[in-house]
Motif scaffolding. Sequence first.
Motif, PDB file in Angstrom:
ATOM      1  N   GLN A  21       0.805  -1.215   0.000  1.00 52.55           N
ATOM      2  CA  GLN A  21       0.000   0.000   0.000  1.00 52.55           C
ATOM      3  C   GLN A  21       0.841   1.269   0.000  1.00 52.55           C
ATOM      4  N   ILE A  22       2.094   1.177   0.464  1.00 56.07           N
ATOM      5  CA  ILE A  22       2.966   2.355   0.518  1.00 56.07           C
ATOM      6  C   ILE A  22       4.312   1.963  -0.077  1.00 56.07           C
ATOM      7  N   PRO A  23       4.499   2.099  -1.390  1.00 57.62           N
ATOM      8  CA  PRO A  23       5.793   1.778  -2.012  1.00 57.62           C
ATOM      9  C   PRO A  23       6.866   2.766  -1.565  1.00 57.62           C
ATOM     10  N   ALA A  24       8.090   2.434  -1.876  1.00 59.14           N
ATOM     11  CA  ALA A  24       9.200   3.311  -1.514  1.00 59.14           C
ATOM     12  C   ALA A  24       9.070   4.654  -2.201  1.00 59.14           C
ATOM     13  N   GLY A  25       9.237   5.718  -1.445  1.00 54.83           N
ATOM     14  CA  GLY A  25       9.178   7.065  -1.990  1.00 54.83           C
ATOM     15  C   GLY A  25       7.773   7.620  -2.150  1.00 54.83           C
ATOM     16  N   ALA A  26       6.761   6.841  -1.791  1.00 48.43           N
ATOM     17  CA  ALA A  26       5.377   7.293  -1.974  1.00 48.43           C
ATOM     18  C   ALA A  26       4.938   8.144  -0.799  1.00 48.43           C
ATOM     19  N   ARG A  27       4.135   9.148  -1.072  1.00 49.38           N
ATOM     20  CA  ARG A  27       3.567   9.988  -0.029  1.00 49.38           C
ATOM     21  C   ARG A  27       2.090   9.695   0.209  1.00 49.38           C
ATOM     22  N   LEU A  28       1.496   8.944  -0.705  1.00 46.39           N
ATOM     23  CA  LEU A  28       0.086   8.587  -0.582  1.00 46.39           C
ATOM     24  C   LEU A  28      -0.052   7.079  -0.638  1.00 46.39           C
ATOM     25  N   THR A  29      -1.063   6.559   0.018  1.00 41.55           N
ATOM     26  CA  THR A  29      -1.325   5.126  -0.040  1.00 41.55           C
ATOM     27  C   THR A  29      -1.987   4.778  -1.370  1.00 41.55           C
ATOM     28  N   GLU A  30      -1.812   3.538  -1.772  1.00 43.97           N
ATOM     29  CA  GLU A  30      -2.449   3.079  -2.999  1.00 43.97           C
ATOM     30  C   GLU A  30      -3.963   3.093  -2.869  1.00 43.97           C
ATOM     31  N   ARG A  31      -4.470   2.899  -1.673  1.00 41.74           N
ATOM     32  CA  ARG A  31      -5.922   2.946  -1.457  1.00 41.74           C
ATOM     33  C   ARG A  31      -6.472   4.335  -1.738  1.00 41.74           C
ATOM     34  N   LEU A  32      -5.726   5.384  -1.317  1.00 41.54           N
ATOM     35  CA  LEU A  32      -6.172   6.745  -1.588  1.00 41.54           C
ATOM     36  C   LEU A  32      -6.110   7.045  -3.084  1.00 41.54           C
ATOM     37  N   ARG A  33      -5.051   6.600  -3.748  1.00 48.90           N
ATOM     38  CA  ARG A  33      -4.966   6.824  -5.189  1.00 48.90           C
ATOM     39  C   ARG A  33      -6.103   6.129  -5.928  1.00 48.90           C
ATOM     40  N   SER A  34      -6.385   4.900  -5.533  1.00 42.66           N
ATOM     41  CA  SER A  34      -7.465   4.157  -6.179  1.00 42.66           C
ATOM     42  C   SER A  34      -8.812   4.830  -5.941  1.00 42.66           C
ATOM     43  N   ALA A  35      -9.026   5.323  -4.708  1.00 39.46           N
ATOM     44  CA  ALA A  35     -10.285   6.016  -4.400  1.00 39.46           C
ATOM     45  C   ALA A  35     -10.426   7.287  -5.227  1.00 39.46           C
ATOM     46  N   ALA A  36      -9.319   8.006  -5.451  1.00 40.37           N
ATOM     47  CA  ALA A  36      -9.368   9.223  -6.270  1.00 40.37           C
ATOM     48  C   ALA A  36      -9.714   8.899  -7.712  1.00 40.37           C
ATOM     49  N   GLY A  37      -9.118   7.838  -8.258  1.00 37.46           N
ATOM     50  CA  GLY A  37      -9.425   7.466  -9.636  1.00 37.46           C
ATOM     51  C   GLY A  37     -10.850   6.998  -9.811  1.00 37.46           C
ATOM     52  N   ARG A  38     -11.378   6.249  -8.835  1.00 37.32           N
ATOM     53  CA  ARG A  38     -12.754   5.747  -8.943  1.00 37.32           C
ATOM     54  C   ARG A  38     -13.775   6.853  -8.799  1.00 37.32           C
ATOM     55  N   ARG A  39     -13.428   7.906  -8.081  1.00 40.33           N
ATOM     56  CA  ARG A  39     -14.361   9.034  -7.972  1.00 40.33           C
ATOM     57  C   ARG A  39     -14.649   9.644  -9.342  1.00 40.33           C
ATOM     58  N   VAL A  40     -13.609   9.743 -10.148  1.00 37.57           N
ATOM     59  CA  VAL A  40     -13.789  10.317 -11.484  1.00 37.57           C
ATOM     60  C   VAL A  40     -14.381   9.291 -12.431  1.00 37.57           C
ATOM     61  N   ARG A  41     -13.898   8.058 -12.364  1.00 38.09           N
ATOM     62  CA  ARG A  41     -14.348   7.028 -13.309  1.00 38.09           C
ATOM     63  C   ARG A  41     -15.761   6.554 -13.039  1.00 38.09           C
ATOM     64  N   ASP A  42     -16.108   6.307 -11.789  1.00 36.28           N
ATOM     65  CA  ASP A  42     -17.385   5.672 -11.460  1.00 36.28           C
ATOM     66  C   ASP A  42     -18.422   6.636 -10.893  1.00 36.28           C
ATOM     67  N   ALA A  43     -17.985   7.628 -10.122  1.00 40.14           N
ATOM     68  CA  ALA A  43     -18.933   8.524  -9.444  1.00 40.14           C
ATOM     69  C   ALA A  43     -19.243   9.775 -10.247  1.00 40.14           C
ATOM     70  N   GLY A  44     -18.588   9.974 -11.389  1.00 37.89           N
ATOM     71  CA  GLY A  44     -18.878  11.134 -12.232  1.00 37.89           C
ATOM     72  C   GLY A  44     -18.331  12.436 -11.692  1.00 37.89           C
ATOM     73  N   SER A  45     -17.403  12.394 -10.760  1.00 32.10           N
ATOM     74  CA  SER A  45     -16.815  13.610 -10.215  1.00 32.10           C
ATOM     75  C   SER A  45     -15.782  14.170 -11.192  1.00 32.10           C
ATOM     76  N   THR A  46     -15.586  15.468 -11.147  1.00 27.75           N
ATOM     77  CA  THR A  46     -14.528  16.075 -11.943  1.00 27.75           C
ATOM     78  C   THR A  46     -13.191  15.879 -11.244  1.00 27.75           C
ATOM     79  N   VAL A  47     -12.117  16.019 -11.993  1.00 26.36           N
ATOM     80  CA  VAL A  47     -10.786  15.863 -11.412  1.00 26.36           C
ATOM     81  C   VAL A  47     -10.536  16.939 -10.359  1.00 26.36           C
ATOM     82  N   VAL A  48     -10.989  18.156 -10.637  1.00 30.89           N
ATOM     83  CA  VAL A  48     -10.785  19.258  -9.691  1.00 30.89           C
ATOM     84  C   VAL A  48     -11.533  18.995  -8.393  1.00 30.89           C
ATOM     85  N   GLN A  49     -12.790  18.556  -8.502  1.00 29.07           N
ATOM     86  CA  GLN A  49     -13.588  18.331  -7.303  1.00 29.07           C
ATOM     87  C   GLN A  49     -13.041  17.170  -6.472  1.00 29.07           C
ATOM     88  N   ALA A  50     -12.616  16.102  -7.141  1.00 26.91           N
ATOM     89  CA  ALA A  50     -12.041  14.976  -6.411  1.00 26.91           C
ATOM     90  C   ALA A  50     -10.762  15.395  -5.692  1.00 26.91           C
TER      91      ALA A  50
END
Length: 308
Positions: A21-50
């Motif tokens: 979930q936290i690769p070397a050098g990462a500042r964000l967890t993979e779970r947070l990144r995945s949640a951000a991508g799904r907000r735009v892909r599945d929930a219809g949110s804009t990139v700015v709003q997410a």
Amino acid sequence: MRWWCREPSCPRKSFTEQIGQIPAGARLTERLRSAAGRRVRDAGSTVVQAARDLGVSWPVVMNAFRACAVEVTDQPLPAVEVLGIDETRRGRTRWEQDPVSGKWQLTRDRWHTGFVDALHASGLLGQVEGRTAADVLAWLSTTPMTWRKSIRYVAIDMSATYRAAIRTGLPDAIVVVDHFHVVQLANKMLSLVRRRSTAEIRGRRGRASDPEWKARRRLLRNREDLTDEQFERMWNPLLDEGPIGQRLLTAWIAKENLRTLLGLARTGADHEQVDHARWKFLTWCADSGIPEVVTLATTVDRWWRRVW
């Protein structure tokens, strides 16, 4: 957390702990990144709003969305019986000058063509830049032959360009015109009649005090969506206005006759009833003497086999 090695002969000197979930050098967890991508892909949110909701930057959300989108785009296309093709406007046109020839070339088109499942809930199947026959054929060429053969109908607006592309790319499919675009064409005709009549008779653009300007929105609504009071507030002032009102009411009746004709086609009425409604619509338009109304009737008559 960074760890330091106290062994002088250690070539690495330092290292960090890492998990999936936290690769070397990462500042964000993979779970947070995945949640951000799904907000735009599945929930219809804009990139700015997410990005605002999750407290991250725009590039982080955009990269996460690209990664999530690959999961969808890499999947095979679902079986489609009715393919919908329509244009959509996106962004701005971009031109760049060729350094050799000096000519300006279009590098980004503001118009895109979308392909959707018009019968089931598969949604958007693909989108390409441009709205020419070549653009449509380029996207169809990327799909499997078995998938193209499963398409029985293609729903489009009254575009000769799209029809030509379908004849080449999907020769076995039946082209149909969706009724939404037919009614939209009739509403555009009403607006053209109103603007031209005001300019010719009043010698200026429409004003808020003009009866035709006050009735412009009601003219575009369906008769059954107007209350009796709203209908009277549209009809009576235009009827008393003279040539402008008479033109607009004639064009409005033509639009409603067309909607009645389309309603019969949707309900599967017998051919004799449909032919009578069609004759009534075409006769009314021909007798109106209004160029825009005659053009509408000509267009509908030319595409009638696709509408019906």
